[in-house]
Design a protein around this motif. Sequence first.
Motif, PDB file in Angstrom:
ATOM      1  N   UNK A   1      26.071  53.059  32.763  1.00 33.12           N
ATOM      2  CA  UNK A   1      27.414  53.639  32.857  1.00 33.12           C
ATOM      3  C   UNK A   1      28.116  53.301  34.164  1.00 33.12           C
ATOM      4  N   UNK A   2      27.858  52.150  34.699  1.00 31.51           N
ATOM      5  CA  UNK A   2      28.513  51.718  35.925  1.00 31.51           C
ATOM      6  C   UNK A   2      29.781  50.944  35.630  1.00 31.51           C
ATOM      7  N   UNK A   3      30.608  50.793  36.661  1.00 34.69           N
ATOM      8  CA  UNK A   3      31.838  50.024  36.519  1.00 34.69           C
ATOM      9  C   UNK A   3      31.960  49.059  37.692  1.00 34.69           C
ATOM     10  N   UNK A   4      32.580  47.910  37.470  1.00 36.91           N
ATOM     11  CA  UNK A   4      32.744  46.942  38.556  1.00 36.91           C
ATOM     12  C   UNK A   4      33.808  47.409  39.556  1.00 36.91           C
ATOM     13  N   UNK A   5      33.687  46.944  40.787  1.00 38.29           N
ATOM     14  CA  UNK A   5      34.680  47.274  41.803  1.00 38.29           C
ATOM     15  C   UNK A   5      35.901  46.373  41.657  1.00 38.29           C
ATOM     16  N   UNK A   6      36.975  46.763  42.315  1.00 41.09           N
ATOM     17  CA  UNK A   6      38.191  45.952  42.285  1.00 41.09           C
ATOM     18  C   UNK A   6      37.964  44.610  42.984  1.00 41.09           C
ATOM     19  N   UNK A   7      37.118  44.599  44.003  1.00 41.82           N
ATOM     20  CA  UNK A   7      36.810  43.353  44.695  1.00 41.82           C
ATOM     21  C   UNK A   7      36.099  42.376  43.762  1.00 41.82           C
ATOM     22  N   UNK A   8      35.142  42.873  42.996  1.00 39.06           N
ATOM     23  CA  UNK A   8      34.444  42.029  42.024  1.00 39.06           C
ATOM     24  C   UNK A   8      35.434  41.467  41.010  1.00 39.06           C
ATOM     25  N   UNK A   9      36.324  42.320  40.524  1.00 43.74           N
ATOM     26  CA  UNK A   9      37.301  41.876  39.529  1.00 43.74           C
ATOM     27  C   UNK A   9      38.213  40.794  40.103  1.00 43.74           C
ATOM     28  N   UNK A  10      38.657  40.974  41.344  1.00 46.95           N
ATOM     29  CA  UNK A  10      39.548  39.998  41.966  1.00 46.95           C
ATOM     30  C   UNK A  10      38.837  38.664  42.175  1.00 46.95           C
ATOM     31  N   UNK A  11      37.619  38.706  42.711  1.00 47.95           N
ATOM     32  CA  UNK A  11      36.878  37.467  42.937  1.00 47.95           C
ATOM     33  C   UNK A  11      36.545  36.762  41.627  1.00 47.95           C
ATOM     34  N   UNK A  12      36.222  37.508  40.604  1.00 46.46           N
ATOM     35  CA  UNK A  12      35.917  36.899  39.314  1.00 46.46           C
ATOM     36  C   UNK A  12      37.144  36.197  38.750  1.00 46.46           C
ATOM     37  N   UNK A  13      38.296  36.820  38.886  1.00 43.74           N
ATOM     38  CA  UNK A  13      39.528  36.184  38.399  1.00 43.74           C
ATOM     39  C   UNK A  13      39.872  34.940  39.215  1.00 43.74           C
TER      40      UNK A  13
END
Length: 66
Positions: free
Chosen positions: A34-46
């Motif tokens: 039940x974890x969620x990714x951080x905004x930093x992870x989302x930005x780097x992935x994009x």
Amino acid sequence: MEYIYIIILLIVGTIMIVNPELLWKIEHIFTVKNGEPTELYMAFTRIVGVLLVCVTIVITVALFFQ
């Protein structure tokens, strides 16, 4: 054979841009509950997804003009 790699890179890059949450879930399916990714992870992935699509386009153009 190069075209198969190009298609795979394009698909992965597009998924990284459109749905980075899916990649996070695939990466951490057995380690986080039940974890969620951080905004930093989302930005780097994009960002990496955009770079991957750009590299794929450059490779396609280079193969086309050989």
